[in-house]
Design a protein around this motif. Structure first.
Motif, PDB file in Angstrom:
ATOM      1  N   ALA A  68       0.831  -1.205   0.000  1.00  0.00           N
ATOM      2  CA  ALA A  68       0.000   0.000   0.000  1.00  0.00           C
ATOM      3  C   ALA A  68       0.866   1.255   0.000  1.00  0.00           C
ATOM      4  CB  ALA A  68      -0.937  -0.004   1.202  1.00  0.00           C
ATOM      5  N   ILE A  69       1.880   1.260   0.861  1.00  0.00           N
ATOM      6  CA  ILE A  69       2.764   2.421   0.927  1.00  0.00           C
ATOM      7  C   ILE A  69       3.515   2.594  -0.390  1.00  0.00           C
ATOM      8  CG2 ILE A  69       4.839   3.360   2.026  1.00  0.00           C
ATOM      9  CD1 ILE A  69       3.883   2.076   4.633  1.00  0.00           C
ATOM     10  N   GLY A  70       3.993   1.488  -0.945  1.00  0.00           N
ATOM     11  CA  GLY A  70       4.720   1.554  -2.204  1.00  0.00           C
ATOM     12  C   GLY A  70       3.857   2.062  -3.344  1.00  0.00           C
ATOM     13  N   GLU A  71       2.613   1.572  -3.436  1.00  0.00           N
ATOM     14  CA  GLU A  71       1.716   2.017  -4.503  1.00  0.00           C
ATOM     15  C   GLU A  71       1.368   3.500  -4.335  1.00  0.00           C
ATOM     16  OE1 GLU A  71       0.533   0.882  -7.246  1.00  0.00           O
ATOM     17  OE2 GLU A  71       1.351  -1.132  -7.144  1.00  0.00           O
ATOM     18  N   TYR A  72       1.070   3.895  -3.097  1.00  0.00           N
ATOM     19  CA  TYR A  72       0.724   5.307  -2.861  1.00  0.00           C
ATOM     20  C   TYR A  72       1.882   6.217  -3.265  1.00  0.00           C
ATOM     21  CZ  TYR A  72      -0.395   9.653  -0.509  1.00  0.00           C
ATOM     22  OH  TYR A  72      -0.636  10.981  -0.246  1.00  0.00           O
ATOM     23  N   THR A  73       3.079   5.861  -2.811  1.00  0.00           N
ATOM     24  CA  THR A  73       4.247   6.687  -3.106  1.00  0.00           C
ATOM     25  C   THR A  73       4.549   6.709  -4.594  1.00  0.00           C
ATOM     26  OG1 THR A  73       5.176   6.139  -0.936  1.00  0.00           O
ATOM     27  CG2 THR A  73       6.682   7.059  -2.574  1.00  0.00           C
ATOM     28  N   SER A  74       4.446   5.552  -5.237  1.00  0.00           N
ATOM     29  CA  SER A  74       4.749   5.461  -6.666  1.00  0.00           C
ATOM     30  C   SER A  74       3.780   6.296  -7.494  1.00  0.00           C
ATOM     31  CB  SER A  74       4.687   3.993  -7.106  1.00  0.00           C
ATOM     32  OG  SER A  74       4.834   3.881  -8.497  1.00  0.00           O
ATOM     33  N   VAL A  75       2.474   6.120  -7.243  1.00  0.00           N
ATOM     34  CA  VAL A  75       1.480   6.845  -8.035  1.00  0.00           C
ATOM     35  C   VAL A  75       1.543   8.342  -7.740  1.00  0.00           C
ATOM     36  CG1 VAL A  75      -0.986   7.131  -8.468  1.00  0.00           C
ATOM     37  CG2 VAL A  75      -0.026   4.846  -8.233  1.00  0.00           C
ATOM     38  N   ARG A  76       1.719   8.697  -6.462  1.00  0.00           N
ATOM     39  CA  ARG A  76       1.791  10.124  -6.130  1.00  0.00           C
ATOM     40  C   ARG A  76       3.014  10.774  -6.763  1.00  0.00           C
ATOM     41  NH1 ARG A  76       0.176  13.346  -0.709  1.00  0.00           N
ATOM     42  NH2 ARG A  76       0.930  15.375  -1.385  1.00  0.00           N
ATOM     43  N   THR A  77       4.151  10.087  -6.725  1.00  0.00           N
ATOM     44  CA  THR A  77       5.362  10.625  -7.342  1.00  0.00           C
ATOM     45  C   THR A  77       5.164  10.817  -8.842  1.00  0.00           C
ATOM     46  OG1 THR A  77       6.756   9.574  -5.676  1.00  0.00           O
ATOM     47  CG2 THR A  77       7.817  10.236  -7.737  1.00  0.00           C
ATOM     48  N   ALA A  84       4.468  18.712 -12.572  1.00  0.00           N
ATOM     49  CA  ALA A  84       5.634  19.571 -12.821  1.00  0.00           C
ATOM     50  C   ALA A  84       5.833  19.791 -14.320  1.00  0.00           C
ATOM     51  CB  ALA A  84       6.885  18.945 -12.210  1.00  0.00           C
ATOM     52  N   GLU A  85       5.638  18.748 -15.115  1.00  0.00           N
ATOM     53  CA  GLU A  85       5.790  18.878 -16.557  1.00  0.00           C
ATOM     54  C   GLU A  85       4.695  19.763 -17.151  1.00  0.00           C
ATOM     55  OE1 GLU A  85       8.246  17.879 -18.483  1.00  0.00           O
ATOM     56  OE2 GLU A  85       9.302  17.103 -16.725  1.00  0.00           O
ATOM     57  N   VAL A  86       3.485  19.662 -16.610  1.00  0.00           N
ATOM     58  CA  VAL A  86       2.386  20.499 -17.094  1.00  0.00           C
ATOM     59  C   VAL A  86       2.655  21.966 -16.757  1.00  0.00           C
ATOM     60  CG1 VAL A  86      -0.064  21.039 -16.803  1.00  0.00           C
ATOM     61  CG2 VAL A  86       0.670  18.666 -17.052  1.00  0.00           C
ATOM     62  N   ARG A  87       3.162  22.226 -15.556  1.00  0.00           N
ATOM     63  CA  ARG A  87       3.513  23.610 -15.194  1.00  0.00           C
ATOM     64  C   ARG A  87       4.607  24.152 -16.114  1.00  0.00           C
ATOM     65  NH1 ARG A  87       3.017  21.493  -9.875  1.00  0.00           N
ATOM     66  NH2 ARG A  87       5.289  21.248  -9.735  1.00  0.00           N
ATOM     67  N   GLU A 146      -6.075  16.118 -16.319  1.00  0.00           N
ATOM     68  CA  GLU A 146      -7.155  15.911 -15.357  1.00  0.00           C
ATOM     69  C   GLU A 146      -7.442  14.437 -15.097  1.00  0.00           C
ATOM     70  OE1 GLU A 146      -7.419  17.633 -18.120  1.00  0.00           O
ATOM     71  OE2 GLU A 146      -7.609  19.748 -17.537  1.00  0.00           O
ATOM     72  N   GLU A 147      -6.871  13.549 -15.882  1.00  0.00           N
ATOM     73  CA  GLU A 147      -7.194  12.123 -15.766  1.00  0.00           C
ATOM     74  C   GLU A 147      -6.015  11.341 -15.195  1.00  0.00           C
ATOM     75  OE1 GLU A 147      -8.694  10.623 -19.438  1.00  0.00           O
ATOM     76  OE2 GLU A 147     -10.325  12.091 -19.553  1.00  0.00           O
ATOM     77  N   LYS A 148      -5.639  11.691 -13.978  1.00  0.00           N
ATOM     78  CA  LYS A 148      -4.544  11.010 -13.301  1.00  0.00           C
ATOM     79  C   LYS A 148      -5.095   9.938 -12.368  1.00  0.00           C
ATOM     80  CE  LYS A 148      -3.244  14.870 -11.590  1.00  0.00           C
ATOM     81  NZ  LYS A 148      -2.547  15.925 -10.827  1.00  0.00           N
ATOM     82  N   PRO A 149      -4.375   8.826 -12.210  1.00  0.00           N
ATOM     83  CA  PRO A 149      -4.817   7.806 -11.256  1.00  0.00           C
ATOM     84  C   PRO A 149      -4.718   8.325  -9.824  1.00  0.00           C
ATOM     85  CG  PRO A 149      -2.638   7.283 -12.102  1.00  0.00           C
ATOM     86  CD  PRO A 149      -3.139   8.444 -12.912  1.00  0.00           C
ATOM     87  N   SER A 150      -5.590   7.838  -8.961  1.00  0.00           N
ATOM     88  CA  SER A 150      -5.591   8.249  -7.562  1.00  0.00           C
ATOM     89  C   SER A 150      -4.607   7.399  -6.761  1.00  0.00           C
ATOM     90  CB  SER A 150      -6.992   8.095  -6.966  1.00  0.00           C
ATOM     91  OG  SER A 150      -6.947   8.160  -5.554  1.00  0.00           O
ATOM     92  N   PRO A 151      -3.665   8.017  -6.036  1.00  0.00           N
ATOM     93  CA  PRO A 151      -2.750   7.222  -5.208  1.00  0.00           C
ATOM     94  C   PRO A 151      -3.468   6.495  -4.082  1.00  0.00           C
ATOM     95  CG  PRO A 151      -2.441   9.580  -4.810  1.00  0.00           C
ATOM     96  CD  PRO A 151      -3.342   9.455  -5.997  1.00  0.00           C
ATOM     97  N   TRP A 152      -4.551   7.097  -3.552  1.00  0.00           N
ATOM     98  CA  TRP A 152      -5.310   6.444  -2.484  1.00  0.00           C
ATOM     99  C   TRP A 152      -6.025   5.203  -3.007  1.00  0.00           C
ATOM    100  CZ3 TRP A 152      -4.133   7.527   2.248  1.00  0.00           C
ATOM    101  CH2 TRP A 152      -3.685   8.805   2.586  1.00  0.00           C
TER     102      TRP A 152
END
Length: 232
Positions: A68-77, A84-87, A146-152
């Motif tokens: 769970a921690i790995g998936e959350y961190t991976s998707v959030r990163t 950052a690329e969009v900005r 706008e269509e990013k996967p949710s880390p949660w």
């Protein structure tokens, strides 16, 4: 946008954004293989039922939390990198509007549109900064911001599915059995079922997906069993 357009845009494809489905499949497979291998390893070492149950439960809890921690961190990163690329793209659109416009025309033309059509699309998008940014993100980054996967969602899917997968090879021991072969057989059935169910999303052959996971999982179990027996 009229009602007909909205109807046409109703999603009718599966999730290919790397969100819950990938995390769920990965979690279930990892849970099964991890605990089948753990049980085979300590069972091969000749420990008693209580030690096997303790090892299996510890593997279930530790693995589910870690996944769970790995998936959350991976998707959030990944999402933060995308943001950052969009900005960066937004700044480039403001600072180098003409160059970015030519890049968009070239990207659309490379995708197969005529140069005239590409130019018209780019000109129309230039009148709407948000649309222009989405088009540039899609053509240059391959994503819609706008269509990013949710880390949660990824974390929860991974946690639950890992726990379920890891529980399966423990069932016979939890119900009082001392037979290692029975636990491995149940785990093997779980591997085959999980592999077969995964083909539901890929439209592949269910029996091939099930057999592939069974062979890989039992190979891992066989290796850990031999190591456990050798150490003992």
């Amino acid at each position: 946008m009229d009602d007909e357009d909205e109807l046409l845009l109703v999603p009718h494809h599966g999730d290919v954004t790397g969100g819950w489905l990938r995390a769920a499949v990965f979690g279930a497979m990892d849970g099964l293989v991890t605990n089948i291998s753990l049980i085979a390893g300590v069972g091969g070492g000749g420990v008693d039922r209580q030690a096997i149950v303790l090892t299996g439960v510890a593997g279930l809890v530790a693995g589910a939390v870690s996944m769970a921690i790995g998936e959350y961190t991976s998707v959030r990163t990944s999402n933060e990198q995308l943001d950052a690329e969009v900005r960066k793209e937004r700044r480039e659109l403001r600072a180098h509007a003409e160059i970015e416009q030519r890049e968009l025309v070239a990207s659309l033309h490379r995708a197969g549109l005529s140069r005239e059509t590409s130019q018209r699309i780019a000109d129309e998008a230039a009148a709407d900064p948000d649309l222009q940014l989405r088009l540039h993100a899609l053509t240059e980054l391959g994503v819609i911001p706008e269509e990013k996967p949710s880390p949660w969602t990824a974390a929860a899917s991974s946690f639950v599915c890992f726990a379920i997968g890891a529980l399966i090879p423990l069932l016979s021991f939890l119900f009082g059995s001392d037979e290692l072969w029975l636990a491995l057989a149940i785990g093997g059935a779980g591997l085959f079922t999980a592999g077969a169910l995964a083909t539901w999303a890929t439209k592949g052959r269910w029996w091939l997906g099930g057999a592939r996971q069974l062979v890989l999982g039992l190979a891992a179990a066989g290796i850990t069993y031999l190591i456990g027996a050798a150490i003992a």
